[in-house]
Design a protein around this motif. Structure first.
Motif, PDB file in Angstrom:
ATOM      1  N   ILE A   1      37.861  55.372  -9.731  1.00  7.36           N
ATOM      2  CA  ILE A   1      39.006  54.861  -8.973  1.00  7.36           C
ATOM      3  C   ILE A   1      40.305  55.263  -9.655  1.00  7.36           C
TER       4      ILE A   1
ATOM      5  N   LEU B   1      35.134  51.184  -5.258  1.00  8.65           N
ATOM      6  CA  LEU B   1      35.506  49.764  -5.253  1.00  8.65           C
ATOM      7  C   LEU B   1      34.353  48.900  -4.756  1.00  8.65           C
TER       8      LEU B   1
ATOM      9  N   VAL C   1      41.608  47.570 -12.082  1.00 15.25           N
ATOM     10  CA  VAL C   1      40.468  47.356 -11.178  1.00 15.25           C
ATOM     11  C   VAL C   1      39.521  46.314 -11.753  1.00 15.25           C
TER      12      VAL C   1
ATOM     13  N   THR D   1      37.635  56.268  -3.286  1.00 14.27           N
ATOM     14  CA  THR D   1      38.108  55.058  -3.961  1.00 14.27           C
ATOM     15  C   THR D   1      37.471  53.812  -3.359  1.00 14.27           C
TER      16      THR D   1
ATOM     17  N   TYR E   1      41.258  58.991  -9.087  1.00 14.45           N
ATOM     18  CA  TYR E   1      41.793  59.283  -7.759  1.00 14.45           C
ATOM     19  C   TYR E   1      43.162  58.641  -7.542  1.00 14.45           C
TER      20      TYR E   1
ATOM     21  N   SER F   1      35.233  52.218 -12.414  1.00 10.77           N
ATOM     22  CA  SER F   1      36.680  52.020 -12.537  1.00 10.77           C
ATOM     23  C   SER F   1      37.387  53.320 -12.899  1.00 10.77           C
TER      24      SER F   1
END
Length: 470
Positions: free
Chosen positions: A138, A313, A160, A309, A141, A135
């Motif tokens: 992510i 994810l 997230v 990303t 970014y 997370s």
């Protein structure tokens, strides 16, 4: 050591298949059912492994090898070592399929006390730490693409966790559907990187890249980073009871996944080597971004952010999906945590286990408020505990061969005991390395595991107080 059945008088779901038939009133609660296809299983395994690590660790590997040939060899070796581990897990998952995965194997081999510590570690360190780590990637970014303030990374990371946890609570079909979609996007992103490297690289960049030579001398340290990048294939154990194709299918899923992962890693690293060369890779702090900058210019920077990303994810979603299964198994065996052992038949998922996992993950994300190195802290926090228990799972294979020799084994590790021994030695080496090369985060992770020991010791007293109160 006191008798485990006296200390923990829970119905052992892991031995349900050996229990006599019971009346309708005594039937156990809802349990996992086969709901995953072979493609779902492979998508989960590949999704867990091929995350953002491949966009970070190759530069560290390049800094510790002496040539491009040695660099590529480390990734082939990483695939072989992972395949050996997958073969060991194929025997365990096909012989003892269960939603508890490693927890179930450790229970059968060593008893509930050690298995409890593993489940505690998964719930508070290993899985939740990995979710927080992904997370953070992510969040970092997303903060570059669109900043919402000083705490952008932390806020994005928290969102997230909430979003992906909610998706998986809705149901296993929805969660795996999202996983299939993400893995397709991730593969497309990787193909874009490969296309940019081999089709759009200026000739002068290739010449400069190929001129570089590595200065590193630590092959052992290079393999640590490689095997960390390959880590996560063992998560297949947690979906072994939900595979439609049955026990034998899990062996196929594991072996196929390792083959796919190794091929992806070799292609990506060939692209890095082709464009940047060994010295360029070793000097890079953002190797994928540097590759895109050389091939597509600054306009490609947003693209690589999206690709990384998506990779994170994909891994985060798969990690959340498999992580809650251990919490579920813990709840089935220990009445103190019985709320975790409830399986939602309609959603075909352990909803309460997802909620607890999400809350702990959010708490770890919150640690970023006290440290500026969220990603690095989570790596240190999780690594020693993870490799310690992976070593114990490898040992469990030997123990279960002796304890349950008559148990039908649809798949047996070839070249036993040589391959399982290699798996144990590799895990032991990485456990040692994770202690030697990490800092305060590792001590905190070990400290949380010690808290689990105290909880374990307190469980009999808590259960006795509940019985007296009733």
């Amino acid at each position: 050591m006191p008798n485990l059945n006296e200390d923990y008088p829970a119905a052992d779901a892991t031995l349900a298949s050996t229990q006599p038939e019971v009346s309708a009133e005594e039937k156990p609660k809802a349990e996992p059912r086969p709901a995953l296809s072979m493609f779902d299983a492979i998508a989960v395994i590949v999704g867990v492994v091929v995350g953002a690590g491949i966009f970070r660790t190759p530069s560290l590997v390049a800094a510790n090898v002496e040539s491009g040939t040695m660099f590529l060899t480390t990734w082939v070796l990483g695939g072989l070592v992972s395949l050996i581990g997958a073969l060991c897990y194929a025997e365990l998952t096909t012989t003892f399929p269960h939603a508890g995965g490693d927890y179930h194997f450790l229970t059968r081999a060593f008893g509930k006390r050690l298995a409890f510590l593993f489940a505690w570690a998964r719930m508070s360190v290993i899985q939740t730490g990995s979710i927080a780590l992904l997370s953070f990637i992510i969040g970092d970014y997303m903060a570059q693409i669109y900043s919402i303030g000083e705490l952008s990374s932390v806020i994005y990371a928290g969102l997230v966790v909430v979003l992906l946890t909610t998706i998986n609570i809705v149901g296993v079909s929805f969660g795996t559907g999202v996983q299939r979609f993400l893995i397709i996007l991730e593969v497309l992103g990787i193909l874009i990187v490969l296309g940019a490297a081999f089709l759009f690289t200026p000739d002068e960049a290739v010449a400069a890249g190929n001129a570089g030579t590595g200065n590193g001398t630590s092959m052992g340290l290079a393999m640590v980073f490689v095997l960390l990048t390959f880590g996560g294939w063992n998560e297949a154990a947690y979906i072994s009871a939900e595979l439609k194709s049955g026990r034998r299918g899990m062996a196929t899923a594991l072996i196929a996944s390792i083959a796919v992962i190794t091929l992806i890693y070799l292609l990506i690293n060939l692209a890095y080597l082709h464009v940047l060369g060994l010295e360029g890779m070793a000097a890079s702090d953002a190797i994928a971004a540097d590759l895109v900058r050389v091939t597509l210019g600054d306009t490609g920077m947003v693209l690589i952010g999206i690709i990384v990303t998506l990779a994170a994810l994909t891994s985060a979603n798969a990690t959340i999906l498999t992580g809650a299964r251990t919490n579920y198994a813990l709840g089935r065996d220990f009445p103190v945590f019985s709320f975790l052992g409830q399986w939602n038949t309609k959603a075909s998922s352990p909803v309460n286990a997802y909620v607890v996992q999400g809350v702990v993950s959010l708490a770890l994300v919150g640690l970023a408020l006290f440290t500026r190195n969220g990603f690095e802290t989570m790596v240190e926090y999780t690594a020693p505990v993870f490799w310690f228990f992976l070593l114990l799972v490898g040992i469990a294979l030997f123990v279960l061969r002796r304890k349950e020799p008559e148990r039908p084994r649809p798949f047996k590790v070839p070249l036993y005991p040589v391959l399982p021994l290699i798996f144990c030695l590799t895990s032991g080496y990485l456990f040692y390395s994770s202690l030697m090369y990490t800092g305060l985060g590792a001590l905190v992770g070990i400290g949380v595991l010690v808290v689990g020991v105290l909880v374990l010791l307190a469980i009999p007293r808590i259960q006795k107080q509940k019985e007296q109160a009733a």
